[in-house]
Design a protein around this motif. Structure first.
Motif, short mmCIF file in Angstrom:
data_model
loop_
_atom_site.label_atom_id
_atom_site.label_comp_id
_atom_site.label_asym_id
_atom_site.label_seq_id
_atom_site.Cartn_x
_atom_site.Cartn_y
_atom_site.Cartn_z
N LYS A 30 0.87 -1.42 0.05
CA LYS A 30 0.34 -0.36 0.14
C LYS A 30 0.55 1.18 0.27
O LYS A 30 0.15 2.02 -0.11
N LYS A 31 2.33 1.40 -0.06
CA LYS A 31 3.25 2.58 0.23
C LYS A 31 3.02 3.51 -1.43
O LYS A 31 2.67 2.87 -2.37
N SER A 32 2.66 4.54 -0.69
CA SER A 32 2.54 5.68 -2.26
C SER A 32 3.45 6.45 -2.04
O SER A 32 4.14 6.87 -1.15
N ASN A 33 3.62 6.77 -3.51
CA ASN A 33 5.25 7.82 -3.36
C ASN A 33 4.48 8.75 -3.25
O ASN A 33 4.96 10.01 -2.38
N PHE A 34 2.98 9.44 -3.32
CA PHE A 34 2.69 10.83 -2.85
C PHE A 34 2.53 11.53 -1.46
O PHE A 34 3.04 11.80 -0.57
N ASN A 35 1.66 9.72 -1.04
CA ASN A 35 2.03 9.91 0.54
C ASN A 35 3.32 9.62 1.42
O ASN A 35 4.03 10.95 2.20
N SER A 36 4.33 9.47 0.86
CA SER A 36 5.44 9.49 1.10
C SER A 36 6.73 10.73 1.00
O SER A 36 7.20 11.16 1.79
N PHE A 37 6.15 11.16 -0.07
CA PHE A 37 6.74 12.34 -0.59
C PHE A 37 6.10 14.07 0.48
O PHE A 37 7.13 14.36 0.94
N HIS A 38 4.79 13.79 1.14
CA HIS A 38 4.14 14.67 2.17
C HIS A 38 4.67 14.28 3.12
O HIS A 38 4.51 15.10 4.24
N ILE A 39 4.59 13.22 3.13
CA ILE A 39 5.20 12.84 4.93
C ILE A 39 6.61 13.35 5.33
O ILE A 39 6.76 13.85 5.77
N ARG A 40 7.63 13.08 4.07
CA ARG A 40 8.85 13.82 3.98
C ARG A 40 8.35 15.51 4.42
O ARG A 40 9.34 16.35 4.72
N GLN A 41 8.07 15.86 3.29
CA GLN A 41 7.56 17.81 3.41
C GLN A 41 7.44 17.82 5.10
O GLN A 41 7.90 18.56 5.50
N ALA A 42 6.11 17.19 5.88
CA ALA A 42 6.01 17.59 6.70
C ALA A 42 6.33 17.19 7.62
O ALA A 42 6.83 18.02 9.06
N LEU A 43 7.61 15.94 8.18
CA LEU A 43 8.21 15.61 8.36
C LEU A 43 9.41 16.88 8.41
O LEU A 43 10.11 17.66 10.21
N GLY A 44 9.60 17.13 7.45
CA GLY A 44 10.71 18.51 7.89
C GLY A 44 10.24 20.09 8.04
O GLY A 44 11.03 20.28 8.87
N VAL A 45 9.04 20.01 8.10
CA VAL A 45 8.69 21.27 8.59
C VAL A 45 8.62 21.52 9.78
O VAL A 45 9.08 22.08 10.49
N PHE A 46 8.30 20.39 10.43
CA PHE A 46 8.10 20.06 12.08
C PHE A 46 9.12 20.23 12.55
O PHE A 46 10.03 20.61 13.09
N LEU A 47 10.87 19.89 12.20
CA LEU A 47 11.70 19.25 12.65
C LEU A 47 11.99 20.59 12.70
O LEU A 47 13.15 21.23 13.30
N SER A 48 12.11 21.21 11.50
CA SER A 48 12.88 22.54 10.71
C SER A 48 12.41 23.83 12.35
O SER A 48 12.91 24.19 13.10
N PHE A 49 11.23 23.75 12.39
CA PHE A 49 10.65 24.30 13.38
C PHE A 49 10.84 24.10 14.52
O PHE A 49 10.09 24.51 16.04
N PHE A 50 10.62 23.02 14.96
CA PHE A 50 11.17 22.82 16.83
C PHE A 50 13.01 23.12 16.45
O PHE A 50 13.41 23.48 18.14
N LEU A 51 13.29 22.78 16.12
CA LEU A 51 15.52 22.89 16.14
C LEU A 51 15.21 24.32 15.88
O LEU A 51 16.26 24.99 16.54
N LEU A 52 14.72 25.45 15.06
CA LEU A 52 15.32 26.63 14.77
C LEU A 52 14.27 27.15 16.19
O LEU A 52 14.88 28.62 15.84
N GLY A 53 13.10 26.91 15.93
CA GLY A 53 12.53 27.56 17.10
C GLY A 53 13.08 27.50 18.64
O GLY A 53 13.09 28.70 19.22
N TYR A 54 14.04 26.71 19.17
CA TYR A 54 14.87 26.59 19.86
C TYR A 54 16.20 27.79 20.23
O TYR A 54 16.16 28.43 21.10
N PHE A 55 16.33 28.20 18.51
CA PHE A 55 16.99 29.28 18.53
C PHE A 55 16.38 30.88 18.66
O PHE A 55 17.50 31.81 19.10
N VAL A 56 15.55 31.04 18.44
CA VAL A 56 14.70 32.05 17.99
C VAL A 56 14.57 32.01 19.31
O VAL A 56 13.66 33.89 19.66
#
Length: 105
Positions: A30-56
């Motif tokens: 059931k693995k979907s390229n569409f879902n994998s693409f958006h999981i990577r994008q969302a994970l990147g946004v959330f992790l960047s937010f937490f990491l950079l938010g610490y310094f901001v």
């Protein structure tokens, strides 16, 4: 496109939604390229937010903090709307980077 895009949309609902979408998207049949693409994008946004938010947070400036929150909200909205439309549009500025870093997901 007739793919099931619910996991791609779920990925944008908090970091917990991203983890749930990752787990549900691991089934090889059931693995979907569409879902994998958006999981990577969302994970990147959330992790960047937490990491950079610490310094901001050390900036102690409401303008810097406001700009930070607005920037990441726009990135989140951009990715979320792309998932709703069923498109695989890269998030501006960081999208390509997220796809390269999380390519194994």
């Amino acid at each position: 496109m007739k793919e099931n895009k619910s996991l791609g949309i779920l990925a944008y609902f908090t970091i917990i939604g991203t983890v749930i979408a990752m787990i549900m998207n691991t089934d090889a049949e059931k693995k979907s390229n569409f879902n994998s693409f958006h999981i990577r994008q969302a994970l990147g946004v959330f992790l960047s937010f937490f990491l950079l938010g610490y310094f901001v947070s050390y900036a102690d400036s409401w303008t810097a903090t406001s700009a930070f929150y607005i920037f990441f909200f726009i990135l989140w909205i951009y990715g979320f709307l792309a998932a709703l439309e069923g498109k695989t549009k890269l998030i501006p500025v960081l999208g390509n980077f997220f796809q390269k870093i999380f390519k194994t997901l």
